[in-house]
Write a protein that holds these residues in place. Structure first.
Motif, PDB file in Angstrom:
ATOM      1  N   THR A 101     -45.357 127.735-107.598  1.00  0.00           N
ATOM      2  CA  THR A 101     -45.076 128.570-108.765  1.00  0.00           C
ATOM      3  C   THR A 101     -46.317 129.196-109.376  1.00  0.00           C
ATOM      4  N   VAL A 102     -47.444 128.499-109.376  1.00  0.00           N
ATOM      5  CA  VAL A 102     -48.670 129.048-109.968  1.00  0.00           C
ATOM      6  C   VAL A 102     -49.856 128.773-109.059  1.00  0.00           C
ATOM      7  N   ILE A 103     -50.868 129.618-109.154  1.00  0.00           N
ATOM      8  CA  ILE A 103     -52.111 129.413-108.413  1.00  0.00           C
ATOM      9  C   ILE A 103     -53.107 128.799-109.387  1.00  0.00           C
ATOM     10  N   VAL A 104     -53.525 127.572-109.082  1.00  0.00           N
ATOM     11  CA  VAL A 104     -54.390 126.829-110.000  1.00  0.00           C
ATOM     12  C   VAL A 104     -55.514 126.135-109.240  1.00  0.00           C
ATOM     13  N   THR A 105     -56.525 125.710-110.002  1.00  0.00           N
ATOM     14  CA  THR A 105     -57.600 124.901-109.430  1.00  0.00           C
ATOM     15  C   THR A 105     -57.119 123.458-109.302  1.00  0.00           C
ATOM     16  N   HIS A 106     -57.913 122.638-108.673  1.00  0.00           N
ATOM     17  CA  HIS A 106     -57.494 121.249-108.455  1.00  0.00           C
ATOM     18  C   HIS A 106     -57.343 120.473-109.758  1.00  0.00           C
ATOM     19  N   GLY A 107     -58.220 120.711-110.723  1.00  0.00           N
ATOM     20  CA  GLY A 107     -58.109 120.016-112.006  1.00  0.00           C
ATOM     21  C   GLY A 107     -56.839 120.381-112.740  1.00  0.00           C
ATOM     22  N   ALA A 108     -56.542 121.680-112.786  1.00  0.00           N
ATOM     23  CA  ALA A 108     -55.314 122.128-113.444  1.00  0.00           C
ATOM     24  C   ALA A 108     -54.084 121.666-112.671  1.00  0.00           C
ATOM     25  N   LEU A 109     -54.186 121.613-111.338  1.00  0.00           N
ATOM     26  CA  LEU A 109     -53.064 121.147-110.530  1.00  0.00           C
ATOM     27  C   LEU A 109     -52.711 119.702-110.864  1.00  0.00           C
ATOM     28  N   LEU A 110     -53.715 118.883-111.079  1.00  0.00           N
ATOM     29  CA  LEU A 110     -53.476 117.480-111.424  1.00  0.00           C
ATOM     30  C   LEU A 110     -52.700 117.370-112.742  1.00  0.00           C
ATOM     31  N   VAL A 166     -40.724 111.718-106.661  1.00  0.00           N
ATOM     32  CA  VAL A 166     -41.000 112.859-107.538  1.00  0.00           C
ATOM     33  C   VAL A 166     -42.498 113.138-107.567  1.00  0.00           C
ATOM     34  N   GLY A 167     -43.300 112.099-107.549  1.00  0.00           N
ATOM     35  CA  GLY A 167     -44.747 112.276-107.557  1.00  0.00           C
ATOM     36  C   GLY A 167     -45.270 112.946-106.298  1.00  0.00           C
ATOM     37  N   LEU A 168     -44.530 112.844-105.210  1.00  0.00           N
ATOM     38  CA  LEU A 168     -44.926 113.508-103.978  1.00  0.00           C
ATOM     39  C   LEU A 168     -44.464 114.966-103.946  1.00  0.00           C
ATOM     40  N   VAL A 169     -43.372 115.268-104.634  1.00  0.00           N
ATOM     41  CA  VAL A 169     -42.810 116.618-104.616  1.00  0.00           C
ATOM     42  C   VAL A 169     -43.429 117.511-105.688  1.00  0.00           C
ATOM     43  N   ALA A 170     -43.784 116.951-106.833  1.00  0.00           N
ATOM     44  CA  ALA A 170     -44.263 117.749-107.974  1.00  0.00           C
ATOM     45  C   ALA A 170     -45.463 118.642-107.644  1.00  0.00           C
ATOM     46  N   PRO A 171     -46.501 118.164-106.954  1.00  0.00           N
ATOM     47  CA  PRO A 171     -47.620 119.070-106.653  1.00  0.00           C
ATOM     48  C   PRO A 171     -47.225 120.266-105.791  1.00  0.00           C
ATOM     49  N   HIS A 172     -46.289 120.057-104.875  1.00  0.00           N
ATOM     50  CA  HIS A 172     -45.838 121.166-104.036  1.00  0.00           C
ATOM     51  C   HIS A 172     -45.083 122.213-104.863  1.00  0.00           C
ATOM     52  N   LEU A 173     -44.287 121.739-105.798  1.00  0.00           N
ATOM     53  CA  LEU A 173     -43.567 122.676-106.668  1.00  0.00           C
ATOM     54  C   LEU A 173     -44.534 123.476-107.541  1.00  0.00           C
ATOM     55  N   VAL A 174     -45.548 122.814-108.054  1.00  0.00           N
ATOM     56  CA  VAL A 174     -46.526 123.511-108.901  1.00  0.00           C
ATOM     57  C   VAL A 174     -47.296 124.545-108.085  1.00  0.00           C
ATOM     58  N   LEU A 203     -50.905 119.838-114.301  1.00  0.00           N
ATOM     59  CA  LEU A 203     -49.592 120.470-114.205  1.00  0.00           C
ATOM     60  C   LEU A 203     -48.626 119.669-113.329  1.00  0.00           C
ATOM     61  N   ALA A 204     -49.129 119.040-112.272  1.00  0.00           N
ATOM     62  CA  ALA A 204     -48.266 118.217-111.423  1.00  0.00           C
ATOM     63  C   ALA A 204     -47.787 116.982-112.183  1.00  0.00           C
ATOM     64  N   SER A 205     -48.643 116.426-113.029  1.00  0.00           N
ATOM     65  CA  SER A 205     -48.221 115.286-113.850  1.00  0.00           C
ATOM     66  C   SER A 205     -47.126 115.695-114.828  1.00  0.00           C
ATOM     67  N   LEU A 206     -47.314 116.832-115.469  1.00  0.00           N
ATOM     68  CA  LEU A 206     -46.289 117.327-116.391  1.00  0.00           C
ATOM     69  C   LEU A 206     -45.000 117.673-115.658  1.00  0.00           C
ATOM     70  N   ALA A 207     -45.126 118.322-114.498  1.00  0.00           N
ATOM     71  CA  ALA A 207     -43.937 118.689-113.727  1.00  0.00           C
ATOM     72  C   ALA A 207     -43.189 117.447-113.262  1.00  0.00           C
ATOM     73  N   GLY A 208     -43.917 116.411-112.858  1.00  0.00           N
ATOM     74  CA  GLY A 208     -43.268 115.171-112.446  1.00  0.00           C
ATOM     75  C   GLY A 208     -42.481 114.543-113.587  1.00  0.00           C
TER      76      GLY A 208
END
Length: 100
Positions: A37-46, A26-34, A48-53
């Motif tokens: 769905t949204v265009i974000v900076t690297h900090g926000a991606l971290l 799930v930790g490998l898939v979550a960043p790709h899903l984020v 949002l990917a944690s929340l999505a995971g």
């Protein structure tokens, strides 16, 4: 060189999943899903990917508990199937982009 790097990354991913279990997939898939769905900076991606995971793992746990009511499926089985299918879809789409 590109093929060698793809094979190397696939082996590294397989080793990481084998060591930590299918739940970590799930930790490998979550960043790709984020990113899809949204265009974000690297900090926000971290963040949002944690929340999505967490949300994906919670959803997988609820689904695995409710599929066969008296019994529970292992959550790793469900995350592995869904994550594997999603990874194959990503690879297939990426291959279509190069061919076209």
């Amino acid at each position: 060189m590109r093929l060698l790097l793809v094979v190397l990354m696939a082996l590294c991913t397989g080793a990481a999943v084998a060591e930590t279990g299918l739940v970590a997939f799930v930790g490998l898939v979550a960043p790709h899903l984020v990113r899809r769905t949204v265009i974000v900076t690297h900090g926000a991606l971290l963040i949002l990917a944690s929340l999505a995971g967490g949300v994906l793992l919670l959803a997988a746990d609820v689904i695995s508990r409710s599929l066969m009511p008296p019994q529970e499926l292992p959550v790793g089985l469900l995350t592995g199937i869904v994550g594997g299918v999603y990874l194959l879809v990503l690879l297939h789409r990426r291959g279509e982009g190069r061919a076209g």
